[in-house]
Motif scaffolding. Structure first.
Motif, PDB file in Angstrom:
ATOM      1  N   ASP A 293      47.462  39.160  45.872  1.00  0.00           N
ATOM      2  CA  ASP A 293      47.685  40.534  45.410  1.00  0.00           C
ATOM      3  C   ASP A 293      48.134  40.494  43.950  1.00  0.00           C
ATOM      4  O   ASP A 293      49.092  39.797  43.599  1.00  0.00           O
ATOM      5  CB  ASP A 293      48.761  41.180  46.285  1.00  0.00           C
TER       6      ASP A 293
ATOM      7  N   ILE B 235      49.779  42.614  42.313  1.00  0.00           N
ATOM      8  CA  ILE B 235      51.152  43.086  42.161  1.00  0.00           C
ATOM      9  C   ILE B 235      52.137  41.937  42.339  1.00  0.00           C
ATOM     10  O   ILE B 235      53.180  41.886  41.685  1.00  0.00           O
ATOM     11  CB  ILE B 235      51.454  44.217  43.181  1.00  0.00           C
TER      12      ILE B 235
ATOM     13  N   PHE C  91      47.639  49.070  40.187  1.00  0.00           N
ATOM     14  CA  PHE C  91      47.560  49.138  41.642  1.00  0.00           C
ATOM     15  C   PHE C  91      46.111  49.290  42.107  1.00  0.00           C
ATOM     16  O   PHE C  91      45.733  48.756  43.155  1.00  0.00           O
ATOM     17  CB  PHE C  91      48.421  50.287  42.155  1.00  0.00           C
TER      18      PHE C  91
ATOM     19  N   ARG D 226      44.492  45.717  42.023  1.00  0.00           N
ATOM     20  CA  ARG D 226      45.301  44.624  42.562  1.00  0.00           C
ATOM     21  C   ARG D 226      44.508  43.619  43.397  1.00  0.00           C
ATOM     22  O   ARG D 226      44.925  42.469  43.541  1.00  0.00           O
ATOM     23  CB  ARG D 226      46.465  45.186  43.387  1.00  0.00           C
TER      24      ARG D 226
ATOM     25  N   PHE E  91      47.296  40.535  35.475  1.00  0.00           N
ATOM     26  CA  PHE E  91      48.175  41.433  36.226  1.00  0.00           C
ATOM     27  C   PHE E  91      49.597  41.397  35.671  1.00  0.00           C
ATOM     28  O   PHE E  91      50.278  42.423  35.606  1.00  0.00           O
ATOM     29  CB  PHE E  91      48.181  41.049  37.709  1.00  0.00           C
TER      30      PHE E  91
END
Length: 262
Positions: free
Chosen positions: A58, A60, A121, A124, A133
């Motif tokens: 991910d 994030i 987001f 992601r 990111f």
């Protein structure tokens, strides 16, 4: 006779009235929202919880990992007496973190995200380089969230962001961010098997176009603008919305896929 005594004597002889400076009113503190975390260790705990929950694929997670390092370093420096006003730095750290943590929670329940964070987001799960990111998250968090947090923290503590100690502590955080950003940047790049000159690769050209120092400088100016607009809440909110949109546009450019070096 000292200099002050001499000046008093001249003032008396010439009948010059003493200059009386107007008193500076104490700013009233504004209450913090009920869900606001109490201190920096609570922020560290929340970021560690996210670190354990998020999938390492991910995007994030990659930003969260770096942000956790920054917050742990701020907590360490607070215990070392590094800052001039510990109360302000603790509150700024908490308010600042909430703008990210509340966005994470908002995304989980399907809320409309701030425009500055939306590209991060939305991307992601894309197969982008982890450093993209990390940098795109810093772009959203510093360029938009930081000036908002500065104004909010000052309101909660009854402070003025233009005071000398507030600015000096802000500059110290800039140094910490630059230190961690470079460490994380090198850790990301160490995992890339680049066979050509690193300075000429498309990926480094992309992420190198963003500077944490320039972002912090811009955030300070924007916090001053927002503070100056505090007497006009509608105009202040329009400025913040426009800033969020502009930061989001920059974030989209940081999250494009780049060709691998050949």
């Amino acid at each position: 006779m000292g200099l002050l005594d001499l000046l008093d004597s001249v003032r008396t002889t010439l009948r010059i009235p003493r200059l009386r400076l107007p008193s500076v009113p104490t700013r009233r503190r504004e209450p913090a929202p009920g869900h606001q975390l109490p201190d920096v260790p609570a922020v560290v705990a929340a970021l560690r919880e996210l670190d354990a929950e998020l999938d390492h694929a991910d995007g994030i997670w990659h930003f969260n990992r770096m942000y956790l390092q920054v917050t742990e370093l701020v907590d360490q420096r607070l215990h070392e007496g590094y800052f001039s006003n510990d109360e302000f730095m603790r509150r700024l750290d908490v308010v600042f973190a909430h703008l990210y943590l509340d966005t994470v929670r908002g995304d989980r329940v399907g809320l409309v995200l701030p425009q500055c964070w939306e590209p991060v987001f939305a991307s992601r799960r894309l197969p982008l380089a982890p450093i993209q990111f990390a940098v795109a998250g810093m772009n959203a968090h510093i360029n938009h969230d930081l000036p908002v947090a500065m104004v909010t923290a000052c309101r909660q503590l009854g402070l003025d962001p233009t005071t000398r100690r507030v600015r000096s502590d802000y500059d110290k955080v800039s140094d910490l961010l630059g230190e961690v950003h470079e460490q994380v940047r090198q850790s990301f790049l160490a995992g890339l098997a680049l066979e050509v000159d690193r300075e000429l690769t498309p990926l480094l050209t992309l992420v190198g176009s963003w500077s944490v120092g320039r972002a912090r400088d811009a955030a300070w100016v924007n916090s001053e603008v927002m503070w100056a607009l505090r007497g006009s809440p509608v105009l202040q909110e329009e400025f913040r919305t426009t800033l969020s949109r502009t930061v989001g546009l920059a974030g989209r450019t940081l999250l494009v896929q780049v060709a691998e070096p050949v």
